[in-house]
Design a protein around this motif. Structure first.
Motif, mmCIF file in Angstrom:
data_model
loop_
_atom_site.group_PDB
_atom_site.id
_atom_site.type_symbol
_atom_site.label_atom_id
_atom_site.label_comp_id
_atom_site.label_asym_id
_atom_site.label_seq_id
_atom_site.Cartn_x
_atom_site.Cartn_y
_atom_site.Cartn_z
ATOM 1 N N LEU A 100 0.824 -1.217 0.000
ATOM 2 C CA LEU A 100 0.000 0.000 0.000
ATOM 3 C C LEU A 100 0.851 1.257 0.000
ATOM 4 N N GLU A 101 2.140 1.122 -0.033
ATOM 5 C CA GLU A 101 3.022 2.280 0.046
ATOM 6 C C GLU A 101 2.728 3.245 -1.105
ATOM 7 N N GLY A 102 2.382 4.482 -0.733
ATOM 8 C CA GLY A 102 2.100 5.503 -1.726
ATOM 9 C C GLY A 102 0.744 5.386 -2.394
ATOM 10 N N ARG A 103 -0.078 4.447 -1.943
ATOM 11 C CA ARG A 103 -1.404 4.257 -2.557
ATOM 12 C C ARG A 103 -2.445 5.134 -1.857
ATOM 13 N N THR A 104 -3.524 5.410 -2.569
ATOM 14 C CA THR A 104 -4.657 6.143 -2.011
ATOM 15 C C THR A 104 -5.863 5.214 -1.984
ATOM 16 N N ILE A 105 -6.460 5.060 -0.801
ATOM 17 C CA ILE A 105 -7.618 4.189 -0.619
ATOM 18 C C ILE A 105 -8.835 5.058 -0.319
ATOM 19 N N ALA A 106 -9.900 4.844 -1.055
ATOM 20 C CA ALA A 106 -11.166 5.547 -0.824
ATOM 21 C C ALA A 106 -12.114 4.628 -0.073
ATOM 22 N N MET B 195 -20.590 5.570 15.643
ATOM 23 C CA MET B 195 -19.274 5.054 15.287
ATOM 24 C C MET B 195 -18.763 3.993 16.272
ATOM 25 N N ARG B 196 -19.558 3.639 17.256
ATOM 26 C CA ARG B 196 -19.077 2.700 18.267
ATOM 27 C C ARG B 196 -18.793 1.330 17.658
ATOM 28 N N GLU B 197 -17.557 0.861 17.830
ATOM 29 C CA GLU B 197 -17.106 -0.444 17.335
ATOM 30 C C GLU B 197 -17.347 -0.603 15.828
ATOM 31 N N ALA B 198 -17.319 0.492 15.098
ATOM 32 C CA ALA B 198 -17.519 0.427 13.644
ATOM 33 C C ALA B 198 -16.357 -0.309 12.981
ATOM 34 N N PRO B 199 -16.627 -1.181 11.987
ATOM 35 C CA PRO B 199 -15.539 -1.871 11.281
ATOM 36 C C PRO B 199 -14.524 -0.920 10.656
ATOM 37 N N SER B 200 -14.955 0.274 10.284
ATOM 38 C CA SER B 200 -14.024 1.236 9.686
ATOM 39 C C SER B 200 -12.888 1.582 10.644
ATOM 40 N N LEU B 201 -13.156 1.532 11.944
ATOM 41 C CA LEU B 201 -12.129 1.862 12.938
ATOM 42 C C LEU B 201 -11.058 0.780 13.020
ATOM 43 N N SER B 202 -11.407 -0.442 12.611
ATOM 44 C CA SER B 202 -10.422 -1.524 12.565
ATOM 45 C C SER B 202 -9.732 -1.602 11.217
ATOM 46 N N LEU B 203 -10.379 -1.061 10.188
ATOM 47 C CA LEU B 203 -9.836 -1.135 8.829
ATOM 48 C C LEU B 203 -8.854 -0.016 8.515
ATOM 49 N N ILE B 204 -9.218 1.214 8.820
ATOM 50 C CA ILE B 204 -8.472 2.362 8.316
ATOM 51 C C ILE B 204 -7.096 2.529 8.946
ATOM 52 N N PRO B 205 -6.934 2.458 10.273
ATOM 53 C CA PRO B 205 -5.584 2.633 10.829
ATOM 54 C C PRO B 205 -4.535 1.668 10.272
ATOM 55 N N PRO B 206 -4.848 0.365 10.070
ATOM 56 C CA PRO B 206 -3.843 -0.505 9.454
ATOM 57 C C PRO B 206 -3.501 -0.111 8.018
ATOM 58 N N LEU B 207 -4.471 0.400 7.277
ATOM 59 C CA LEU B 207 -4.186 0.877 5.919
ATOM 60 C C LEU B 207 -3.200 2.038 5.971
ATOM 61 N N GLN B 208 -3.434 2.949 6.912
ATOM 62 C CA GLN B 208 -2.516 4.083 7.069
ATOM 63 C C GLN B 208 -1.134 3.612 7.509
ATOM 64 N N ALA B 209 -1.096 2.657 8.436
ATOM 65 C CA ALA B 209 0.185 2.154 8.931
ATOM 66 C C ALA B 209 0.980 1.467 7.826
ATOM 67 N N ALA B 210 0.274 0.928 6.839
ATOM 68 C CA ALA B 210 0.940 0.251 5.720
ATOM 69 C C ALA B 210 1.395 1.218 4.634
ATOM 70 N N GLY B 211 1.173 2.515 4.850
ATOM 71 C CA GLY B 211 1.672 3.504 3.914
ATOM 72 C C GLY B 211 0.640 4.138 3.016
#
Length: 443
Positions: free
Chosen positions: A311-317, A330-346
């Motif tokens: 994902l380095e340098g990629r843009t995810i919508a 937003m409580r326990e929303a799946p997006s909260l588990s998805l987005i931070p790892p995407l950011q951490a991967a670049g």
């Protein structure tokens, strides 16, 4: 009847507004002065379809009021509902009853004449006994009955659930308490809503058992989805095939990124902790909780795989941030588990949600919030559907394709038939269905 609702959050506000719509006189009490002022001005603290209209009409008819004055509201009430938060307690996952116990003490000080005290909050077995003990300790002279009346409201459809319930559970063995609760729900008589009376502890357990069972159905079909991907089957057809059996039914058999929200995660965990203390082994429910957490954490891997491993340098919508459509929760929303790892991967992440962005903003630092789905997709290497809002169900894929860097859709809600995305030249990844790359034939 004169009803008081302690807590003007999701359950208290919806329940209070609907009771007022039945013709009862309802006072919603909350210690949050800003919330009470906003409600008095007609501004809703939550998004729930139709709630603003019901609140406005009943305020205008003087059947619904908002105040911070608990004592006066309790003293004049026939029934007082406790509808405060019971979040997971830090460290052990038990339901935190701090607010429930505090409400009981405040109620005790204000009681005047026989009053039914009703627990609407989701609470562990035995909480009604604790409430009764607190009130008797505070006011030995008080005349009251403590009743359990769990709520079964789906966010996004709460008003319809309240007015057309498939059951109303009331836990009490007190004849006067039973009589008052029958009168509270009498307006639903013509709807033939089943009114199930049980003892108090049974009613408390019904709520947890129901949520745990529904969470189990979701987890089961998600595991079937994983198997379908391995053997080349289609989980949606599997779900239809088993859901047509009326012993199973079709609801909650939709494969996806795992369950979230304010109820299922915390209630399954609280039920597990209650069982541990009671010496019962809830192996199925424990497995459901563990599997769901693991599933949410693996969603980012699916996006990484769809983009070739980096994902380095990629843009995810990302389309959809709330845990389900028709809410801003937003409580326990799946997006909260998805987005931070995407950011951490670049990756850089852009996101759009029709209602949840105000609450998502502080929870997802570094995410660019878009003005609509097409703005979100602009310049993206992949488009990921996380929440199945209706406005995402008929996207203009010719337009989407024209603004993306490459036509790749990862659909965690299986909104679209693969053939439609194939026709638009997209690589399509869904859950529990065969993969579809550009140029491949559609089976």
């Amino acid at each position: 009847m004169r009803l008081t609702m302690i807590g003007a959050g999701y359950v208290g506000l919806v329940s209070g507004a609907c009771f007022a719509d039945f013709g009862h006189v309802v006072t919603c009490v909350d210690n949050n002065e800003d919330r009470i002022r906003s409600l008095g001005a007609g501004k809703m603290p939550i998004y729930e379809p139709g709630l603003d209209r019901i609140v406005a009409s009943n305020v205008a008819e003087d059947r619904l009021r908002f105040t911070t004055d608990l004592a006066a509201s309790v003293a004049s009430a026939d029934a007082v509902f406790i509808a405060v938060g019971t979040p997971s307690r830090r460290g052990d996952g038990h339901a935190d009853l701090t607010y429930v116990h505090a409400a009981a003490r405040l109620i005790a000080a204000a009681l005047d004449g026989f009053t039914v005290i009703v627990t609407k909050s989701t609470v562990p077995v035995g909480t009604g006994d604790q409430i009764e003990a607190i009130i008797r300790e505070e006011r030995s002279d008080a005349d009251f009955a403590v009743v359990s009346n769990p709520e079964f409201l789906r966010e996004g459809a709460a008003i319809d659930d309240f007015k057309r319930p498939n059951r109303i559970v009331v836990g009490t063995t007190d004849p006067r308490g039973r009589e008052v609760m029958q009168e509270v729900y009498r307006p639903l008589y013509l709807n033939q809503a089943p009114l199930l009376f049980t003892d108090r502890r049974t009613a408390e357990l019904v709520k947890y058992a129901a949520n745990a069972f529904l969470a189990t159905k979701i987890t089961f079909i998600n595991e079937m989805a994983d198997l379908c991907e391995k053997v080349g089957a289609d989980v949606q057809d599997v779900a239809r095939g088993i859901g047509l059996d009326n012993r199973i039914g079709p609801k909650f058999l939709h494969a996806g990124p795992g369950f979230g929200g304010s109820c299922f995660p915390k209630d399954t965990l609280a039920l597990i902790r209650t069982a541990e203390e009671a010496g019962a082994d809830l192996r199925i429910v424990s497995a459901v909780s563990d599997i769901n957490e693991s599933r949410k954490s693996r969603m980012a891997d699916r996006v990484v795989d769809a983009l070739g491993g980096s994902l380095e340098g990629r843009t995810i919508a990302v389309l959809g941030l709330t845990f389900k459509p028709n809410t801003d929760d937003m409580r326990e929303a799946p997006s909260l588990s998805l987005i931070p790892p995407l950011q951490a991967a670049g990756a850089s992440v852009r996101a759009y949600d029709p209602q949840g962005m105000e609450f998502a903003r502080p929870l997802l630092p570094g995410v660019t919030l878009a003005k609509d789905a097409y703005d979100c997709a602009t310049g993206a290497d992949a488009l990921v559907i996380v929440t199945e809002w209706e406005s995402f169900r008929a996207l203009d894929f010719a337009r989407i394709k024209s603004v993306m860097k490459q036509p790749l859709l990862v659909d965690f809600r299986n909104i679209y038939p693969p053939s439609e995305l194939h026709a638009h030249g997209f690589t399509y990844r869904s859950v529990g269905r065969p993969r579809l790359d550009r140029g491949e034939a559609v089976s």
